[in-house]
Scaffold this active site. Structure first.
Site, PDB file in Angstrom:
ATOM      1  N   HIS A 309       0.887  -1.039   0.106  1.00 21.16           N
ATOM      2  CA  HIS A 309      -0.048   0.006   0.168  1.00 21.16           C
ATOM      3  C   HIS A 309       0.999   1.299  -0.179  1.00 21.16           C
ATOM      4  CE1 HIS A 309      -3.342   2.633   0.997  1.00 21.16           C
ATOM      5  NE2 HIS A 309      -4.136   1.763   0.727  1.00 21.16           N
ATOM      6  N   ASP A 366      -7.861  -5.597  -0.319  1.00 19.33           N
ATOM      7  CA  ASP A 366      -8.441  -6.222  -1.175  1.00 19.33           C
ATOM      8  C   ASP A 366      -7.933  -7.835  -1.008  1.00 19.33           C
ATOM      9  OD1 ASP A 366      -7.679  -3.642  -3.087  1.00 19.33           O
ATOM     10  OD2 ASP A 366      -9.320  -4.424  -3.166  1.00 19.33           O
TER      11      ASP A 366
END
Ligand code: SDX
Length: 432
Positions: A309, A366
């Site tokens: 991320h 996700d």
């Protein structure tokens, strides 16, 4: 009083003001830099550049903190609903009982598309990706709505509440119609008797003869997923929405652009890519170790999807909540999904691998979300669409924030030109 930054450049010292955010984030305000020094800054991918000041969402990537309007995601996930949280994100406060009732009522008022819009669905080929249909049909709504067609914020902002509710409501209807069209199934109209998420499941899975058996645990799980996706400060798609909004485009056009950005596999398309990755590992009989080796090899073209991320250099707090919900939902639905076991094994292997540890790569939102959606019967191609439905309140809130800011201007970044120096036209006959 905030400190000043001193920039020593070409024998001159430039003073630049700094600002400090609510949670102590620090920024150098470079608005005067070009005029005073002739320099601009360059930051490929905007990893170190703030595009705005915002009051909506706070993230601390090192500590794994996420708050919507100051309220921790963990509290909202446990105690709130998607619609209540959407109201909080858009309007800044949790709704009281009457506000929540009126807000839910507005979704019923707007749940039907203009009847002529359904003919557009006929023109998409069966198997068309629902994200392409979603962005097209959100934008096409402007063709059937005078107020959107002749949008001007000065006039529109008094109707903003209505348009925001219309977008929140109709994104479900369009998404469900896109799914039904892609399966060659008849469209199922929304029903006033169903609340937000249940109505979506009804439009997705009911038949003309029989309503889908809407299980409370399925509604709760999908509602939680929508809530966890509702906003995430200046991510790629939200920044896209703000970019388009800054040109004073209407709310639906800006959201349609957000859908396009979200579709990318590095962003909202990652939940679909994670399931495809887990499925590939399962089908090839790999225990995950081969895939992890490939993900570490720059030449393989593979990444451990659902990991890493730009902001979180710690566990994504949403991933923690979703991972636990995975276990709960699969147990409630009596489903034993081998892909969940593969995902957990992958996570453990990666979190103990120096490549991932050194780069502070952890599971993101996700990594586990697709396993829940699959257990709810949502087809993989629809996973990014679920993300878009969930993210709609965040896009709407950011649209509202930039449009209400009297200082906001059209977003128009600069560049450093590194192309050809001055040269002149060569007539065709003289070219080699
Ligand atoms: C979302 O921004 C948001 O807030 C997004 C989001 C939201 O709510 O809106 O949180 C939703 O988009 C989550 C992210 C979903 N995407 C994925 O899961 C795709 C896989 N992840 C990567 O593509 C990547 O981690 C990103 C895109 C998420 C972040 O990319 P960055 O910040 O540009 O990081 P990077 O590519 O510079 O990576 C740094 C290093 C590189 O290695 P080195 O060059 O230093 O040797 O880490 C490596 C990368 O190769 N790396 C990975 C990896 N992610 C980063 N290596 C293998 N697998 C990965 N998943």
């Amino acid at each position: 009083m905030n400190k000043e930054a001193k920039l020593d450049l070409d024998g001159k010292i430039y003073s630049l003001p700094t600002i400090t955010g609510t949670e102590g984030e620090k920024a150098i305000d470079i608005a005067s830099l070009r005029a005073s020094s002739g320099y601009i800054t360059l930051d490929d991918g905007y990893g170190n550049t703030g595009s705005c000041s915002s009051k909506i969402t706070f993230i601390d990537g090192d500590k794994g903190i996420l708050r919507y309007r100051g309220i921790p995601i963990e509290e909202l996930a446990e105690k709130s609903s998607f619609i209540e949280t959407a109201y909080l994100i858009i309007y800044g406060q949790l709704p009281n009982r009457n506000q929540l009732r009126d807000y839910s009522e507005l979704f019923s008022v707007h749940q039907f598309l203009h009847e002529d819009m359904k003919y557009h669905f006929e023109s998409f080929p069966t198997g068309a990706h629902p994200m392409a249909i979603l962005s097209a049909m959100i934008n096409a709504t402007s063709c059937f709505d005078e107020g959107l067609m002749n949008w001007h914020w000065g006039k529109a902002n008094s109707h903003f509440h209505n348009y925001a509710a219309k977008l929140m409501s109709q994104v479900r209807t369009i998404a469900a119609y896109a799914y039904r069209k892609s399966q060659g199934l008849p469209l199922i109209y929304p029903k006033k008797s169903y609340k937000y998420t249940a109505n979506f499941l009804h439009m997705m899975f009911s038949t003309p003869y029989e309503d889908y058996d809407i299980k409370p645990e399925v509604v709760k799980a999908l509602d939680l997923l929508f809530l966890l996706h509702a906003d995430h400060e200046q991510n790629c798609s939200t920044s896209t929405v703000r970019m388009v909004a800054s040109a004073q485009a209407n709310l639906f056009a800006s959201a349609s652009a957000g859908v396009c950005a979200l579709w990318g596999p590095l962003h909202g398309g990652a939940n679909q890519a994670v399931l495809e990755m887990l499925d590939e590992i399962h089908r090839t009989g790999d225990d995950g170790s081969k895939f992890i080796s490939a993900a570490k090899d720059k030449n393989s073209g593979k990444k451990l999807m659902g990991f890493g991320h730009r902001v979180y250099k710690n566990y994504d707090p949403r991933a923690k909540i979703i991972k636990k919900a995975c276990d709960d939902v699969l147990a409630q639905l009596h489903i034993n999904d081998p892909l969940l076991d593969i995902a957990k094994h992958l996570e453990q292997a990666a979190l103990n691998d120096s490549y991932f540890i050194e780069r502070k790569l952890y599971p993101n939102v996700d990594f586990y979300s697709g396993i829940i959606m699959r257990s709810l019967g949502i087809p993989v191609g629809m996973f990014p669409v679920m993300f878009a439905i969930g993210r709609m309140p965040g896009w709407i809130a950011n649209y509202k924030e930039i449009m209400e800011d009297p200082k906001s201007r059209i977003c128009r970044p600069r560049q450093v030109y590194v192309g050809e120096p001055l040269r002149h036209y060569i007539p065709l006959e003289q070219r080699k």
